[in-house]
Design a protein around this motif. Structure first.
Motif, PDB file in Angstrom:
ATOM      1  N   LEU A   1     -65.585  65.925 -45.133  1.00 61.17           N
ATOM      2  CA  LEU A   1     -65.034  64.968 -46.093  1.00 61.17           C
ATOM      3  C   LEU A   1     -63.519  65.118 -46.205  1.00 61.17           C
ATOM      4  N   GLY A   2     -63.041  66.347 -46.287  1.00 55.18           N
ATOM      5  CA  GLY A   2     -61.604  66.582 -46.379  1.00 55.18           C
ATOM      6  C   GLY A   2     -60.860  66.119 -45.136  1.00 55.18           C
ATOM      7  N   ALA A   3     -61.422  66.395 -43.964  1.00 55.60           N
ATOM      8  CA  ALA A   3     -60.785  65.956 -42.719  1.00 55.60           C
ATOM      9  C   ALA A   3     -60.752  64.434 -42.635  1.00 55.60           C
ATOM     10  N   GLY A   4     -61.837  63.802 -43.015  1.00 57.86           N
ATOM     11  CA  GLY A   4     -61.879  62.336 -42.985  1.00 57.86           C
ATOM     12  C   GLY A   4     -60.881  61.707 -43.944  1.00 57.86           C
ATOM     13  N   LEU A   5     -60.786  62.255 -45.131  1.00 56.99           N
ATOM     14  CA  LEU A   5     -59.823  61.737 -46.102  1.00 56.99           C
ATOM     15  C   LEU A   5     -58.384  61.957 -45.635  1.00 56.99           C
ATOM     16  N   GLY A   6     -58.128  63.124 -45.053  1.00 60.66           N
ATOM     17  CA  GLY A   6     -56.784  63.419 -44.570  1.00 60.66           C
ATOM     18  C   GLY A   6     -56.361  62.486 -43.448  1.00 60.66           C
TER      19      GLY A   6
ATOM     20  N   LEU B   1     -53.807  67.930 -35.604  1.00 60.51           N
ATOM     21  CA  LEU B   1     -53.701  69.185 -36.357  1.00 60.51           C
ATOM     22  C   LEU B   1     -54.775  69.282 -37.430  1.00 60.51           C
ATOM     23  N   ILE B   2     -55.046  68.181 -38.108  1.00 56.49           N
ATOM     24  CA  ILE B   2     -56.100  68.184 -39.128  1.00 56.49           C
ATOM     25  C   ILE B   2     -57.456  68.449 -38.487  1.00 56.49           C
ATOM     26  N   GLU B   3     -57.717  67.826 -37.349  1.00 61.25           N
ATOM     27  CA  GLU B   3     -58.991  68.052 -36.670  1.00 61.25           C
ATOM     28  C   GLU B   3     -59.114  69.498 -36.211  1.00 61.25           C
ATOM     29  N   GLY B   4     -58.009  70.083 -35.750  1.00 61.60           N
ATOM     30  CA  GLY B   4     -58.041  71.480 -35.324  1.00 61.60           C
ATOM     31  C   GLY B   4     -58.353  72.420 -36.469  1.00 61.60           C
ATOM     32  N   VAL B   5     -57.725  72.189 -37.598  1.00 60.43           N
ATOM     33  CA  VAL B   5     -57.980  73.031 -38.772  1.00 60.43           C
ATOM     34  C   VAL B   5     -59.422  72.880 -39.238  1.00 60.43           C
ATOM     35  N   SER B   6     -59.931  71.663 -39.225  1.00 65.14           N
ATOM     36  CA  SER B   6     -61.317  71.466 -39.664  1.00 65.14           C
ATOM     37  C   SER B   6     -62.297  72.108 -38.684  1.00 65.14           C
ATOM     38  N   LEU B   7     -61.979  72.108 -37.393  1.00 67.45           N
ATOM     39  CA  LEU B   7     -62.837  72.770 -36.417  1.00 67.45           C
ATOM     40  C   LEU B   7     -62.867  74.279 -36.667  1.00 67.45           C
ATOM     41  N   PHE B   8     -61.710  74.885 -36.913  1.00 69.81           N
ATOM     42  CA  PHE B   8     -61.680  76.310 -37.233  1.00 69.81           C
ATOM     43  C   PHE B   8     -62.462  76.593 -38.514  1.00 69.81           C
TER      44      PHE B   8
END
Length: 69
Positions: free
Chosen positions: A16-21, A53-60
């Motif tokens: 949800l956070g990644a999608g909103l970002g 970058l957002i996708e990378g952080v969410s993957l980690f």
């Protein structure tokens, strides 16, 4: 069983956070392009880098959530 539900909630929050970002980045990029169409290629490049970058952080975060469980 209870730990599995906490992991599912954590993964849901991450997604949800990644999608909103990414949605917020897209919205700002479209507004910027409509104001200054001549800068659209630079804005689009910056938008793609920020979304990556957002996708990378969410993957980690997803990997960490699975490892903690």
């Amino acid at each position: 069983m209870e730990a599995m539900s906490f992991t599912a909630v954590g993964l849901g929050i991450i997604v949800l956070g990644a999608g909103l970002g990414i949605g917020k980045i897209g919205q700002a990029a479209i507004e910027s392009m409509s104001r200054q169409p001549e800068m659209s290629s630079k804005i689009q490049t910056a938008m793609i880098v920020a979304a990556a970058l957002i996708e990378g952080v969410s993957l980690f975060a997803i990997v960490v959530a699975w490892l903690v469980d």
